[in-house]
Design a protein around this motif. Sequence first.
Motif, mmCIF file in Angstrom:
data_model
loop_
_atom_site.group_PDB
_atom_site.id
_atom_site.type_symbol
_atom_site.label_atom_id
_atom_site.label_comp_id
_atom_site.label_asym_id
_atom_site.label_seq_id
_atom_site.Cartn_x
_atom_site.Cartn_y
_atom_site.Cartn_z
ATOM 1 N N ILE A 92 52.576 34.254 34.765
ATOM 2 C CA ILE A 92 52.416 35.672 35.111
ATOM 3 C C ILE A 92 51.081 36.197 34.590
ATOM 4 N N ALA A 93 50.718 35.784 33.377
ATOM 5 C CA ALA A 93 49.424 36.207 32.821
ATOM 6 C C ALA A 93 48.277 35.692 33.683
ATOM 7 N N ASP A 94 48.360 34.420 34.120
ATOM 8 C CA ASP A 94 47.322 33.866 34.996
ATOM 9 C C ASP A 94 47.252 34.643 36.312
ATOM 10 N N PHE A 95 48.426 34.923 36.869
ATOM 11 C CA PHE A 95 48.504 35.655 38.134
ATOM 12 C C PHE A 95 47.872 37.040 38.007
ATOM 13 N N LEU A 96 48.242 37.762 36.962
ATOM 14 C CA LEU A 96 47.709 39.118 36.780
ATOM 15 C C LEU A 96 46.224 39.094 36.443
ATOM 16 N N ASP A 97 45.800 38.125 35.652
ATOM 17 C CA ASP A 97 44.364 38.016 35.359
ATOM 18 C C ASP A 97 43.561 37.930 36.654
ATOM 19 N N ALA A 98 44.046 37.111 37.596
ATOM 20 C CA ALA A 98 43.318 36.912 38.851
ATOM 21 C C ALA A 98 43.433 38.124 39.768
ATOM 22 N N GLN A 99 44.668 38.621 39.963
ATOM 23 C CA GLN A 99 44.883 39.712 40.912
ATOM 24 C C GLN A 99 44.249 41.025 40.437
ATOM 25 N N SER A 117 41.812 41.362 38.364
ATOM 26 C CA SER A 117 40.354 41.224 38.389
ATOM 27 C C SER A 117 39.808 41.576 39.768
ATOM 28 N N ARG A 118 40.503 41.133 40.826
ATOM 29 C CA ARG A 118 40.056 41.446 42.190
ATOM 30 C C ARG A 118 40.131 42.951 42.451
ATOM 31 N N ILE A 119 41.231 43.561 42.019
ATOM 32 C CA ILE A 119 41.377 45.009 42.220
ATOM 33 C C ILE A 119 40.305 45.762 41.443
ATOM 34 N N ASP A 120 40.042 45.328 40.212
ATOM 35 C CA ASP A 120 39.038 46.006 39.383
ATOM 36 C C ASP A 120 37.643 45.900 39.986
ATOM 37 N N VAL A 121 37.353 44.770 40.639
ATOM 38 C CA VAL A 121 36.058 44.623 41.313
ATOM 39 C C VAL A 121 35.934 45.649 42.433
ATOM 40 N N ARG A 176 48.092 50.719 43.175
ATOM 41 C CA ARG A 176 48.449 49.330 43.465
ATOM 42 C C ARG A 176 48.370 48.486 42.195
ATOM 43 N N ARG A 177 47.342 48.708 41.407
ATOM 44 C CA ARG A 177 47.150 47.976 40.149
ATOM 45 C C ARG A 177 48.335 48.196 39.214
ATOM 46 N N ALA A 178 48.705 49.469 39.012
ATOM 47 C CA ALA A 178 49.799 49.795 38.102
ATOM 48 C C ALA A 178 51.121 49.221 38.602
ATOM 49 N N ALA A 179 51.369 49.342 39.911
ATOM 50 C CA ALA A 179 52.625 48.842 40.475
ATOM 51 C C ALA A 179 52.715 47.327 40.354
ATOM 52 N N LEU A 180 51.596 46.640 40.584
ATOM 53 C CA LEU A 180 51.598 45.179 40.529
ATOM 54 C C LEU A 180 51.868 44.681 39.112
ATOM 55 N N ILE A 181 51.271 45.335 38.125
ATOM 56 C CA ILE A 181 51.491 44.917 36.733
ATOM 57 C C ILE A 181 52.954 45.084 36.349
ATOM 58 N N GLY A 214 51.428 28.665 38.780
ATOM 59 C CA GLY A 214 50.372 29.657 38.976
ATOM 60 C C GLY A 214 50.329 30.194 40.381
ATOM 61 N N ARG A 215 51.176 29.629 41.312
ATOM 62 C CA ARG A 215 51.192 30.103 42.688
ATOM 63 C C ARG A 215 52.145 31.275 42.817
ATOM 64 N N GLU A 216 51.729 32.290 43.572
ATOM 65 C CA GLU A 216 52.591 33.445 43.810
ATOM 66 C C GLU A 216 53.623 33.080 44.858
ATOM 67 N N GLY A 217 54.883 33.390 44.572
ATOM 68 C CA GLY A 217 55.935 33.135 45.535
ATOM 69 C C GLY A 217 55.934 34.168 46.636
#
Length: 435
Positions: A169-176, A178-182, A409-414, A428-431
């Motif tokens: 989950i940490a890996d998933f959120l780090d990646a997702q 990061s994209r939103i923050d960009v 979206r960021r808050a909801a995803l976390i 590390g794959r999202e289901g």
Amino acid sequence: MKTMTDVQMFAQWLGVLPDNWAVMRPKVLFSERRSPNNDSDIHLTPSQTHGVLPQTEYIRKTGNRVVLNLEGSDSMKHVEPDDFIIHLRSFQGGIEHSALRGKVSAAYTVLTPRSGADPRFFRWTLKSHGYIQSLQATVNQLRDGQSIKFGDFDKVPLPLPPLDEQRAIADFLDAQISRIDVLIDKQIKLIAVLRERRASVVTHAVTGGRSPSDMPTSGADLGQWLGLLPEGWHAARPRHLFTERRERSRSNDIHLTPSQTHGVLPQAEYMKMTGNRVVLNLTGSDSMKHIEADDFIIHLRSFQGGLERSHTAGKVSSAYTVLTPSSPVDADFFGWVLKSHGYIQSLRATVNQLRDGQSIRFTDFDKVPLPLPPLSEQGRIAMQLAYEIAEIDVLVAKAEAHIVVARERRAALITAAVTGQVNVHPSGREGQGVV
């Protein structure tokens, strides 16, 4: 799946967790670090926006001054990498993860993870919207001025997935995230460019084509911002265009509030729009000033955002200076002039000559020359600016709307990820879908 109906109210944010997850008391997952700081520890500052930074870097990045601790090392707490810090605003923005070793104020609570609690997973959990909402509920039970202690932190149960899922989950959120923050950062930069363009367009127009550069930083030449004016224009002394209105307020005047962002609004509307409380005037009408439509107000922050034009009659605090046109001028044109970047820079130079605590008076206002085109040209420029600036403001509003959506979206995803609503495989794959 296990339901949470038998858990105390502070666990309601967890909802329905996957079968292989546990609900844990925070004291099982974290202990409180109480060790005093070491001599070599750097001073750390936790913040909602930037996380935990060295104090010097925080000051440089934000421009904010912080209170330096001068009471000796025994009044500071030691922090290790992967510790968490509960600070005085954690009820608003969550608990901060530290990647650094250092020291923090003794007013803060320092948490260290126990075995089985992955710091990267809880870095997201303790900043999630759902968790913060529940943490706020514990604050509501505290007396004003009290900070969140370890006992309060322990009231809000935490989710505990298996360790491999925590890491996934940490890996998933780090990646997702990061994209939103960009994407958010791109919109923030776009807004900055648009606002610079807006300021340039206004100053260029009201000075007849003058580029907004080389503005004065002292009182040496406060007319420098006007540059070489077009033929038929001249630089006017403000006192030749405006006089100071000193009329006392009338019994039927509504109370108006000037602001840099919203202009001049009825006080009740200003409070409703912004959520800000203002100091109500209770000393009678003789301490208020009457203003008319198309008057201008110098308020306590005019050196930052210019003068505000009022579109309605009413009353304002006697601390403000009220200006009324004394010769034929176009109020729309001077509405742009007195809010232009070039003018504000020059007005600020007069403030630099004032003692701390003094406000801008009419005599200070009179020091900065104003552009005076023919009256018909004033109206033409004002109309053209209204059109051009409206186009820029639409683009700014669209960018701001994109940021709002992205942050939601960021808050909801976390919150969804740390409560098991997103199926993230340990690989590390999202289901697919939400569990």
